[in-house]
Design a protein around this motif. Structure first.
Motif, PDB file in Angstrom:
ATOM      1  N   LEU A 185      38.279 -11.335 -12.076  1.00  0.00           N
ATOM      2  CA  LEU A 185      39.208 -12.716 -11.901  1.00  0.00           C
ATOM      3  C   LEU A 185      40.013 -13.162 -13.299  1.00  0.00           C
ATOM      4  CD1 LEU A 185      39.739 -15.401 -10.524  1.00  0.00           C
ATOM      5  CD2 LEU A 185      37.486 -16.261 -11.571  1.00  0.00           C
ATOM      6  N   SER A 186      39.258 -12.840 -14.426  1.00  0.00           N
ATOM      7  CA  SER A 186      39.763 -13.215 -15.764  1.00  0.00           C
ATOM      8  C   SER A 186      40.955 -12.499 -15.926  1.00  0.00           C
ATOM      9  CB  SER A 186      38.850 -13.146 -16.799  1.00  0.00           C
ATOM     10  OG  SER A 186      38.328 -11.986 -16.740  1.00  0.00           O
ATOM     11  N   LEU A 187      40.976 -11.193 -15.775  1.00  0.00           N
ATOM     12  CA  LEU A 187      42.363 -10.398 -15.770  1.00  0.00           C
ATOM     13  C   LEU A 187      43.479 -10.804 -15.041  1.00  0.00           C
ATOM     14  CD1 LEU A 187      41.306  -6.376 -16.458  1.00  0.00           C
ATOM     15  CD2 LEU A 187      42.485  -8.232 -18.208  1.00  0.00           C
ATOM     16  N   THR A 188      42.934 -11.068 -13.688  1.00  0.00           N
ATOM     17  CA  THR A 188      43.943 -11.520 -12.684  1.00  0.00           C
ATOM     18  C   THR A 188      44.508 -12.693 -13.138  1.00  0.00           C
ATOM     19  OG1 THR A 188      42.929 -10.137 -10.840  1.00  0.00           O
ATOM     20  CG2 THR A 188      44.494 -11.917 -10.312  1.00  0.00           C
ATOM     21  N   GLY A 189      43.670 -13.659 -13.504  1.00  0.00           N
ATOM     22  CA  GLY A 189      44.150 -15.132 -13.826  1.00  0.00           C
ATOM     23  C   GLY A 189      44.981 -14.877 -15.308  1.00  0.00           C
ATOM     24  N   ASP A 190      44.729 -14.235 -16.123  1.00  0.00           N
ATOM     25  CA  ASP A 190      45.409 -13.978 -17.281  1.00  0.00           C
ATOM     26  C   ASP A 190      47.054 -13.244 -16.924  1.00  0.00           C
ATOM     27  OD1 ASP A 190      45.497 -14.224 -20.058  1.00  0.00           O
ATOM     28  OD2 ASP A 190      45.522 -12.106 -20.566  1.00  0.00           O
ATOM     29  N   SER A 191      46.997 -12.303 -15.965  1.00  0.00           N
ATOM     30  CA  SER A 191      48.056 -11.838 -15.613  1.00  0.00           C
ATOM     31  C   SER A 191      49.144 -12.939 -14.954  1.00  0.00           C
ATOM     32  CB  SER A 191      47.741 -10.573 -14.510  1.00  0.00           C
ATOM     33  OG  SER A 191      47.602 -10.941 -13.279  1.00  0.00           O
ATOM     34  N   LEU A 192      48.511 -13.873 -14.279  1.00  0.00           N
ATOM     35  CA  LEU A 192      49.474 -14.874 -13.697  1.00  0.00           C
ATOM     36  C   LEU A 192      50.008 -15.697 -14.810  1.00  0.00           C
ATOM     37  CD1 LEU A 192      47.449 -16.056 -10.555  1.00  0.00           C
ATOM     38  CD2 LEU A 192      49.245 -14.870 -10.625  1.00  0.00           C
ATOM     39  N   ASP A 193      49.038 -16.017 -16.024  1.00  0.00           N
ATOM     40  CA  ASP A 193      49.287 -16.674 -17.063  1.00  0.00           C
ATOM     41  C   ASP A 193      50.651 -15.930 -17.876  1.00  0.00           C
ATOM     42  OD1 ASP A 193      49.421 -18.802 -18.929  1.00  0.00           O
ATOM     43  OD2 ASP A 193      48.199 -17.371 -20.496  1.00  0.00           O
ATOM     44  N   VAL A 197      37.215  -1.629 -18.052  1.00  0.00           N
ATOM     45  CA  VAL A 197      38.814  -1.748 -17.682  1.00  0.00           C
ATOM     46  C   VAL A 197      39.011  -3.294 -18.387  1.00  0.00           C
ATOM     47  CG1 VAL A 197      40.310  -2.096 -15.879  1.00  0.00           C
ATOM     48  CG2 VAL A 197      38.604  -0.422 -15.701  1.00  0.00           C
ATOM     49  N   MET A 198      38.146  -4.167 -18.379  1.00  0.00           N
ATOM     50  CA  MET A 198      38.231  -5.617 -18.545  1.00  0.00           C
ATOM     51  C   MET A 198      38.598  -5.499 -20.158  1.00  0.00           C
ATOM     52  SD  MET A 198      35.898  -7.719 -16.636  1.00  0.00           S
ATOM     53  CE  MET A 198      36.108  -9.183 -17.302  1.00  0.00           C
ATOM     54  N   SER A 199      37.684  -4.731 -20.930  1.00  0.00           N
ATOM     55  CA  SER A 199      37.606  -4.718 -22.286  1.00  0.00           C
ATOM     56  C   SER A 199      39.047  -4.164 -22.794  1.00  0.00           C
ATOM     57  CB  SER A 199      36.393  -4.197 -22.836  1.00  0.00           C
ATOM     58  OG  SER A 199      35.200  -4.553 -22.460  1.00  0.00           O
ATOM     59  N   ALA A 200      39.252  -2.961 -22.230  1.00  0.00           N
ATOM     60  CA  ALA A 200      40.465  -2.204 -22.966  1.00  0.00           C
ATOM     61  C   ALA A 200      41.685  -2.936 -22.691  1.00  0.00           C
ATOM     62  CB  ALA A 200      40.542  -0.864 -22.022  1.00  0.00           C
ATOM     63  N   VAL A 201      41.823  -3.418 -21.446  1.00  0.00           N
ATOM     64  CA  VAL A 201      43.079  -4.225 -20.933  1.00  0.00           C
ATOM     65  C   VAL A 201      43.130  -5.410 -21.644  1.00  0.00           C
ATOM     66  CG1 VAL A 201      44.764  -5.173 -19.305  1.00  0.00           C
ATOM     67  CG2 VAL A 201      43.602  -3.007 -18.828  1.00  0.00           C
ATOM     68  N   GLY A 202      41.889  -6.345 -21.697  1.00  0.00           N
ATOM     69  CA  GLY A 202      42.012  -7.768 -22.668  1.00  0.00           C
ATOM     70  C   GLY A 202      42.415  -7.387 -24.019  1.00  0.00           C
ATOM     71  N   PHE A 203      41.960  -6.472 -24.856  1.00  0.00           N
ATOM     72  CA  PHE A 203      42.083  -6.073 -26.008  1.00  0.00           C
ATOM     73  C   PHE A 203      43.613  -5.775 -26.251  1.00  0.00           C
ATOM     74  CE2 PHE A 203      42.415  -3.232 -29.667  1.00  0.00           C
ATOM     75  CZ  PHE A 203      42.009  -4.101 -30.814  1.00  0.00           C
ATOM     76  N   LEU A 233      48.000  -7.236 -14.082  1.00  0.00           N
ATOM     77  CA  LEU A 233      47.610  -7.466 -12.652  1.00  0.00           C
ATOM     78  C   LEU A 233      46.840  -6.414 -11.954  1.00  0.00           C
ATOM     79  CD1 LEU A 233      48.220  -9.412 -10.126  1.00  0.00           C
ATOM     80  CD2 LEU A 233      50.512  -8.432  -9.852  1.00  0.00           C
ATOM     81  N   LEU A 234      47.714  -5.274 -12.165  1.00  0.00           N
ATOM     82  CA  LEU A 234      47.155  -3.857 -11.628  1.00  0.00           C
ATOM     83  C   LEU A 234      45.748  -3.616 -11.978  1.00  0.00           C
ATOM     84  CD1 LEU A 234      50.423  -1.889 -11.976  1.00  0.00           C
ATOM     85  CD2 LEU A 234      49.410  -2.749  -9.980  1.00  0.00           C
ATOM     86  N   ALA A 235      45.387  -3.811 -13.531  1.00  0.00           N
ATOM     87  CA  ALA A 235      44.057  -3.635 -14.010  1.00  0.00           C
ATOM     88  C   ALA A 235      43.211  -4.541 -13.231  1.00  0.00           C
ATOM     89  CB  ALA A 235      44.156  -3.811 -15.464  1.00  0.00           C
ATOM     90  N   GLY A 236      43.673  -5.749 -12.957  1.00  0.00           N
ATOM     91  CA  GLY A 236      42.559  -6.987 -12.851  1.00  0.00           C
ATOM     92  C   GLY A 236      42.351  -6.605 -11.172  1.00  0.00           C
ATOM     93  N   ILE A 237      43.263  -6.112 -10.303  1.00  0.00           N
ATOM     94  CA  ILE A 237      43.101  -5.693  -9.060  1.00  0.00           C
ATOM     95  C   ILE A 237      42.090  -4.369  -8.909  1.00  0.00           C
ATOM     96  CG2 ILE A 237      44.072  -4.830  -6.725  1.00  0.00           C
ATOM     97  CD1 ILE A 237      46.615  -6.622  -7.633  1.00  0.00           C
ATOM     98  N   LYS A 238      42.347  -3.566  -9.784  1.00  0.00           N
ATOM     99  CA  LYS A 238      41.524  -2.109  -9.878  1.00  0.00           C
ATOM    100  C   LYS A 238      40.194  -2.454 -10.261  1.00  0.00           C
ATOM    101  CE  LYS A 238      41.442   2.488 -11.902  1.00  0.00           C
ATOM    102  NZ  LYS A 238      41.827   3.170 -12.627  1.00  0.00           N
ATOM    103  N   SER A 239      40.081  -3.552 -11.050  1.00  0.00           N
ATOM    104  CA  SER A 239      38.570  -3.840 -11.818  1.00  0.00           C
ATOM    105  C   SER A 239      38.144  -4.967 -11.098  1.00  0.00           C
ATOM    106  CB  SER A 239      38.713  -4.032 -13.166  1.00  0.00           C
ATOM    107  OG  SER A 239      39.254  -5.050 -13.427  1.00  0.00           O
ATOM    108  N   ALA A 240      38.453  -5.373 -10.068  1.00  0.00           N
ATOM    109  CA  ALA A 240      38.109  -6.824  -9.418  1.00  0.00           C
ATOM    110  C   ALA A 240      37.862  -7.733 -10.485  1.00  0.00           C
ATOM    111  CB  ALA A 240      36.788  -6.306  -8.411  1.00  0.00           C
ATOM    112  N   GLY A 281      31.758 -11.919  -4.027  1.00  0.00           N
ATOM    113  CA  GLY A 281      30.490 -11.424  -5.001  1.00  0.00           C
ATOM    114  C   GLY A 281      30.480  -9.657  -5.319  1.00  0.00           C
ATOM    115  N   SER A 282      31.885  -9.203  -5.678  1.00  0.00           N
ATOM    116  CA  SER A 282      31.918  -8.092  -6.244  1.00  0.00           C
ATOM    117  C   SER A 282      31.902  -8.053  -7.835  1.00  0.00           C
ATOM    118  CB  SER A 282      33.274  -7.347  -5.866  1.00  0.00           C
ATOM    119  OG  SER A 282      34.492  -8.144  -6.212  1.00  0.00           O
ATOM    120  N   THR A 283      31.069  -7.312  -8.468  1.00  0.00           N
ATOM    121  CA  THR A 283      31.186  -7.324  -9.972  1.00  0.00           C
ATOM    122  C   THR A 283      32.331  -6.469 -10.602  1.00  0.00           C
ATOM    123  OG1 THR A 283      28.757  -7.283  -9.752  1.00  0.00           O
ATOM    124  CG2 THR A 283      29.479  -6.749 -11.942  1.00  0.00           C
ATOM    125  N   PRO A 284      32.939  -7.096 -11.498  1.00  0.00           N
ATOM    126  CA  PRO A 284      34.037  -6.358 -11.993  1.00  0.00           C
ATOM    127  C   PRO A 284      33.611  -5.051 -12.855  1.00  0.00           C
ATOM    128  CG  PRO A 284      33.740  -8.279 -13.140  1.00  0.00           C
ATOM    129  CD  PRO A 284      32.771  -8.378 -12.052  1.00  0.00           C
TER     130      PRO A 284
END
Length: 205
Positions: free
Chosen positions: A48-56, A114-120, A39-46, A107-110
């Motif tokens: 959507l997929s990280l935020t969605g995964d955090s909700l999951d 950050v997505m890669s590191a936290v996603g892994f 959640l923190l990483a998703g907010i920081k990196s803008a 319209g903000s690009t993530p």
């Protein structure tokens, strides 16, 4: 002879429930920690997929908690718990869809790194959860629905990593949005399956 047999079966059942409880507490802790991280990483990196995964992850933590609550209860209580899991999956789908709609207009690009590191990290955590749960996936509807939640997490994590790679290559928010909408579909389909199974179980109980 008969009493000894019954006692043996009761001991085996209690041993199985203790094993199930230990596994559920472990995956509950893993998902709770990863919810905060993503959640923190998703907010920081803008993202959507990280935020969605955090909700999951949050949904799964609630799922595991409800599974622990009914682990010593009968089929009807377990079916009700599975029904709750289906509802949580559906709410996750709605939340990700709402976030995706907002992101589309923002319209903000993530941030791909950050997505890669936290996603892994999330993928490794969920692979561990799936490994722990697989042994018990056919024990009952309670553990079966929990295993399905964990399997969905692997799909979501892989999608996040794919989106991160495409964002990095294209410098576009579209891959992240596409993955967000795909997660919505996965959550919704799984929700329908779990609700259907638990409803049938309730009717039989």
């Amino acid at each position: 002879m008969g009493d000894n047999c019954c006692q043996k079966k009761a001991c085996e059942l209690e041993k199985l429930r203790k094993q199930q409880s230990k596994v559920l507490w472990t995956v509950l802790l893993i998902n709770s920690v990863m919810f905060v991280v993503e959640l923190l990483a998703g907010i920081k990196s803008a993202s959507l997929s990280l935020t969605g995964d955090s909700l999951d992850m949050l949904g799964d933590a609630l799922v595991y908690g409800s599974s622990l609550y009914v682990i010593h209860k009968g089929r009807k209580a377990q079916a009700k718990s599975a029904l709750l899991k289906g509802a949580i999956m559906f709410l996750s789908a709605v939340a990700v869809f709402a976030r995706a709609s907002y992101q589309l207009f923002a319209g903000s690009t993530p941030e791909a790194r950050v997505m890669s590191a936290v996603g892994f990290i999330a993928l490794l955590a969920n692979l561990l959860c799936l490994f722990l749960l697989t042994k018990h996936r056919n024990d009952n509807i309670n553990l079966s629905s929990v295993w399905l939640c964990s399997r969905n997490d692997i799909i979501a994590n892989t999608s996040v990593l794919g989106a991160a790679g495409l964002v990095f290559l294209t410098n576009s928010l579209l891959p992240d949005l596409i993955v967000g909408f795909m997660l919505t579909i996965v959550f919704a389909k799984s929700s329908g399956k779990v609700v259907s199974q638990s409803w049938r179980e309730l009717q039989q109980a």
